[in-house]
Structure formats: C-alpha cells, structure tokens
Enzyme design. Structure first.
Site, PDB file in Angstrom:
ATOM      1  N   CYS A 115       5.048   7.200  21.766  1.00 19.43           N
ATOM      2  CA  CYS A 115       3.819   7.677  21.106  1.00 19.43           C
ATOM      3  C   CYS A 115       3.098   8.772  21.900  1.00 19.43           C
ATOM      4  CB  CYS A 115       2.875   6.509  20.864  1.00 19.43           C
ATOM      5  SG  CYS A 115       3.585   5.214  19.815  1.00 19.43           S
ATOM      6  N   HIS A 252      -3.904   9.669  19.184  1.00 16.06           N
ATOM      7  CA  HIS A 252      -2.750   8.992  18.604  1.00 16.06           C
ATOM      8  C   HIS A 252      -3.269   7.896  17.684  1.00 16.06           C
ATOM      9  CE1 HIS A 252       0.776   6.682  17.970  1.00 16.06           C
ATOM     10  NE2 HIS A 252       0.421   5.705  18.786  1.00 16.06           N
ATOM     11  N   ASN A 282       1.089   4.234  12.000  1.00 17.89           N
ATOM     12  CA  ASN A 282       1.424   4.750  13.320  1.00 17.89           C
ATOM     13  C   ASN A 282       2.738   5.518  13.203  1.00 17.89           C
ATOM     14  OD1 ASN A 282       2.292   5.158  15.956  1.00 17.89           O
ATOM     15  ND2 ASN A 282       1.705   3.123  16.675  1.00 17.89           N
TER      16      ASN A 282
END
Length: 325
Positions: A115, A252, A282
């Site tokens: 990520c 993020h 996500n």
C-alpha cells in the site's frame, strides 16, 4: 540557488467497469452493508474483468495522465509501476506499461511496497530526476487485489478493490525554496518485524502459488495511526510547514477509522482530506493516485496547492510525500 524539482504535470486514473457493492458481497459471504460500513467506511469497490490485467489498468491511467500533461510518450524516459499484483512473476508490469504507452527509451521497473508503493515510487522517481539521470517519468500505482483475496474470509475480502492511477513528473528548474513547485520532501520507512501482520500466504519461492491475503486487522490499525502520523510530521519538519498549512491531504484509503485517527492526532479538519474509500475500497498502491485524480477532477487541487500524500502497507512499509502542485 536554482535546483531541479520533480513537478507533477498530469494525473490520470482508471477503474474497472464492474462495481461490487456491500449488498453483492452479502450474497457470497456472511456479512452485511451495515457491518462493513461501520467497521471500514466502504460501500462499494471495482473489480477487474476476466482477462483484464494490472498492466491494462495502469496503461489506461497513464494515458490519461499523459494527455492532461500534454506530453508525448516518446518524451518519457522512466516508467515505474507500484504494484503487489503484477501480471507475471516477471517481466515487470512496468515494462508492459512502457510498451503499451509507446515509450521506447530509458528504464521501466516495478516497486513492491504494497500500500506504500506509490509513495515509494514517487520518492524513487524524484531522486532519479533530481540526479539528472531522467527528465520525465510516469509513475503508476495499479492493482488487481481481487485476484489474491480469499472470498470466504469476510474480514479481508470486503476491504479491497481494483484500480489504477498515474502521475507524470517532469524535471524543472526552481529557485530552491519551500515555495517551489514539485516534490518538496519525502520520507519512506519499513520495519520487517511486523511482516506477519499483513501478508500473502504464497509466493514462487515458498509455496509455488500466488496465495491469499491475510491480515491481523486490529494490530495493523494499532500501528497505522502512530506510524502514519509520525512520518507526516517528519516530512513537514523538512520544509518547516505546520499541518494546518497543508491545503490537501491525500492519504492511502485503507479504513475510515485510520483516516479519522490520523486527522485527530494531527489536528487537521476533515474538509482538508480526500476520501474515496467509500467508492473504491482499499486499492493498495493505486489508492493515492486514484484519490489524487478525484481531487483534481473535483477542482480541489489548483496550481500552487500544497498536497501531502501518505500511506502504510504490509512489511510494514510507510511513508509520505509533500508536493506543491
């Protein structure tokens, strides 16, 4: 004294056509819309079509970024793709993006920091540009996380989606102050002691399989707020800016509770943060450029805007980049 800065010339994004809602998920796993929204803030996510690969998503996003930048692909000399879901073990997904864009010079390679990948990739591209080795770069974050999910595990399969975003960076001479355009500061970190809290249980040298994503959500959350807040503060110290002087935070998109926790710790008002989590889920390395693109299209970013991007991912890896648009 004049310095070279990596200026963001264009941004683009691509989302697969298929939308998977929480109601859709409730039909295949023991969950509900209320359960997912309360714990994550996610309402829907996009899922790549059969045969649609990470490189396809990345190429589409990069093409849009190049058009907005007004830069021809032949003038690009660096392509970096941040991804944890490459098309193949090798070659790098970046070389397939390079070929798909018609870029024929320079270098192309992948960055794997999960990520945090886009933050890592931006930092790497910036350092190459500042060194004078490359003049123009396409930095892509692209993922097809739907391919590594255990669709019987409701604690993970509800969280992730597919997508891609990209930016075009160009070397420009600036006067060398914090008022410059371009990337002003960045910090990247990692700590392998926590690798077993967020990982995929497969790989070429371990199981000879792709494997599935596994996560200890409670422990990840515990570390996330502290580590993200810390690296943001470190990055701001490099330029002397205070948290309230940043025009827009582009984090993020992992979990709404993490976003809220970082905001509280830094004392940043909610209107200064970009949130796409509810619509995208996500998307790992793609989440920051997707959110950046959304902010651009919503006219929340203008020339001169101070934008701070931050992320934390498996490894653990984490980092932040501060740029003036």
């Amino acid at each position: 004294m004049a310095v070279i800065r990596s200026v963001i010339r264009g941004v683009g994004a691509y989302l697969p056509k298929r939308v998977l809602t929480n109601a859709d998920l409730a039909k295949i796993v023991d969950t509900s819309d209320d359960w997912i929204v309360e714990r994550t803030g996610i309402r829907e996510r996009h899922i790549a079509a059969d045969g649609e690969m990470t490189s396809d998503l990345g190429i589409a996003a990069a093409k849009k970024a190049l058009v907005r930048a007004g830069i021809d692909p032949v003038d690009i000399d660096l392509v970096i793709c941040a991804t944890a879901t490459p098309d193949r073990t090798f070659p790098a997904t970046a070389v397939r993006i390079q070929q798909g864009l018609g870029v024929t010079k320079g270098a192309a390679f992948d960055v794997q920091a999960v990520c945090s990948g886009f933050v890592y990739a931006l930092t790497i591209a910036d350092n190459f540009i500042k060194s004078g080795q490359f003049k123009r770069a396409v930095v892509v974050g692209a993922e097809t996380f739907s391919r590594i999910l255990d669709w019987e595990d409701r604690t993970t399969c509800v969280l992730f989606g597919d997508g891609a975003g990209a930016v075009v960076l160009e070397a420009q001479s600036q006067i060398g102050t914090r008022e410059d355009r371009g990337i002003l500061a960045s910090r990247i970190r990692s700590d392998g002691r926590f690798e077993d809290l967020l990982y995929v249980d497969g790989g070429p040298s371990s199981t000879k399989t792709v494997g599935h994503l596994r996560m200890n959500g409670r422990e990840v959350f515990r570390h996330a707020v502290q580590k993200i807040s810390g690296v943001i503060e470190e990055t701001l110290v490099m330029t002397g800016y205070a948290p309230d002087e940043i025009d827009l935070y582009v984090p993020h998109q992992a979990n709404q509770r993490i976003l809220d926790g970082v905001l509280r710790k830094l004392g940043v008002p909610a209107e200064k943060i970009v949130v796409t989590l509810d619509r995208h889920g996500n998307t790992s390395a793609a989440s920051i450029p997707l959110a950046l693109n959304q902010a651009f299209e919503d006219h929340r970013i203008n020339e001169g805007s101070l934008v701070l991007m931050e992320a934390m991912g498996g490894g653990f890896t984490w980092g932040a980049v501060l740029a003036r648009w």
